[in-house]
Design an enzyme around this catalytic site. Sequence first.
Site, PDB file in Angstrom:
ATOM      1  N   GLY A 181       7.627   8.354  -4.741  1.00 17.46           N
ATOM      2  CA  GLY A 181       7.344   9.766  -4.420  1.00 17.46           C
ATOM      3  C   GLY A 181       8.642  10.511  -4.261  1.00 17.46           C
ATOM      4  CB  THR A 182      11.437   9.754  -4.726  1.00 17.32           C
ATOM      5  OG1 THR A 182      11.078   8.434  -4.903  1.00 17.32           O
ATOM      6  CG2 THR A 182      12.907   9.910  -4.856  1.00 17.32           C
TER       7      THR A 182
END
Lengths: 289, 221
Positions: free
Chosen positions: B13-14
């Site tokens: 997702g980051t």
Amino acid sequence: MNTSSRQQAYDRGHTIFSPDGRLYQVEYAREAVERGSPSVGVVTSEGVVLAARKRVRSPLLEPDSVEKIHRVDEHLAVATAGHAADARQLVEAARKRCQQHRLQYGEPIGVSVLASDLADHIQEQTQSGGTRPYGAAVLVGGVDPGPGPDPDSSPTPDDRSADEIESEPEHESATERTVQPALYEVDPGGTFYGWRGTAIGDGTAEIRSFLETELDGGDSTAETPSLTRDHGLSIALDALATTAADDRPLSPTTVTARVLGPGPESSSEQSTPVGDDELERVLAALESD
Amino acid sequence: MHGTDSDGIITTGTTTVGLVGADGVVLAADSRASLGGRFVTNRTARKVVPVDDRTALTFAGSVGDAQSFVRRLRAELALYDMDHEPGASVDTAATVAADLIRRDPSPQLELVLGGVAPEPTVYQIDPAGGVMDAPIAASGSGMQLAYGYLEDAYDPEQSVAELRAVAAMAVRNATERDTASGDGMTIATITADELEREQYDGIERAVSAATTQPADSEVAR
């Protein structure tokens, strides 16, 4: 086609045996290697030394553009003899093979694996239609990872990067890196042999008998005593000098060398060219002996 | 945001950022890998990876695509280094990276690629293979939150020592509100002399380490 030309045909197509079972085109390819300037390889306890003579035919020729020893991966190099154009193709094949191995298996290729893969590729050219054998031989020198640290002191699973998303091998900077040096010769027929010291190209016989004396004291049953990198380099250059009789003496312009062995702690690079200064120094020391 | 949760593809997702400074480049990313941002599959993922001597990248997107992509990019750059002079420029690395992405049928990858080769440079590379250089770049689901902080805090005159703190804060602020980012942090600091990568278990631990200037680096006035 008359009878006499049909009888000759076995020396034209390399995929055709002669009546006594020889492949003349392959033998001619070996002849082409014999005419090339020599490359030498010496295995030491600290790594492999590759050295080669360069034919610098004119003072106007840029010596750096004559390439005899090629880095193919961070732990491997290939020294060549014979048709330079053919040799370059083999170097390119070797480089691609090294990267392919990393892609496929996530680890660097081993020295013997690369040698056997190159041998397979070379052999294919002696058995398929529409090709000719490579007019070049190669020495594959490199270092395989040595036996790992004591299993009891190996990192615990927590230290390992099992949870890493990337697959980058960690450098074993904490422990002393051990290496297993190895040297292989691959010839135009596609056979490969491992050596402790050998040569390809012009003057191979003299160089090999010189190395036998230097490395074994003439006794083929003796084990090679532990040889330092510096001593190995000196022997390799001395071996090349044995064939220099009718030529100018060796100089950093006409000789090139590379060592495969542990580099600086901080780097994974294990393939290091020998600088002109060091070549000069070693050659001068040999001269004064 | 790389919503493939229905396929069960693990995504990062980051939040990742890349910053150009006066003397180098800083790349940073959180360390959470998740299933569509709703289930944490890994808390110590390293999403900042070196690809050449002085070049590294951050990735956001499918973990599988990223792993395979990084292997291929490293192989291409290793071949480049042997066929040319060693040390491909950041421009070259970005071009090769974008080309690899374009060859992939449906890549789920957003990259920030940066390095000092020869000058400090950062590129944003999108999933269609678009390449744009930028002094600041962010990617991943926490991108807007990171940009919000960076627009205010970033100063191109700053040294990498100072930018480490800015990068860490940008990622930290994003993890506060983005559920797909968190757990820890990876920070890479690249100068002409070295590429250094640090891994932190907790977000706050990373921030406090990054805001404390390392002893050996030059403290800017």
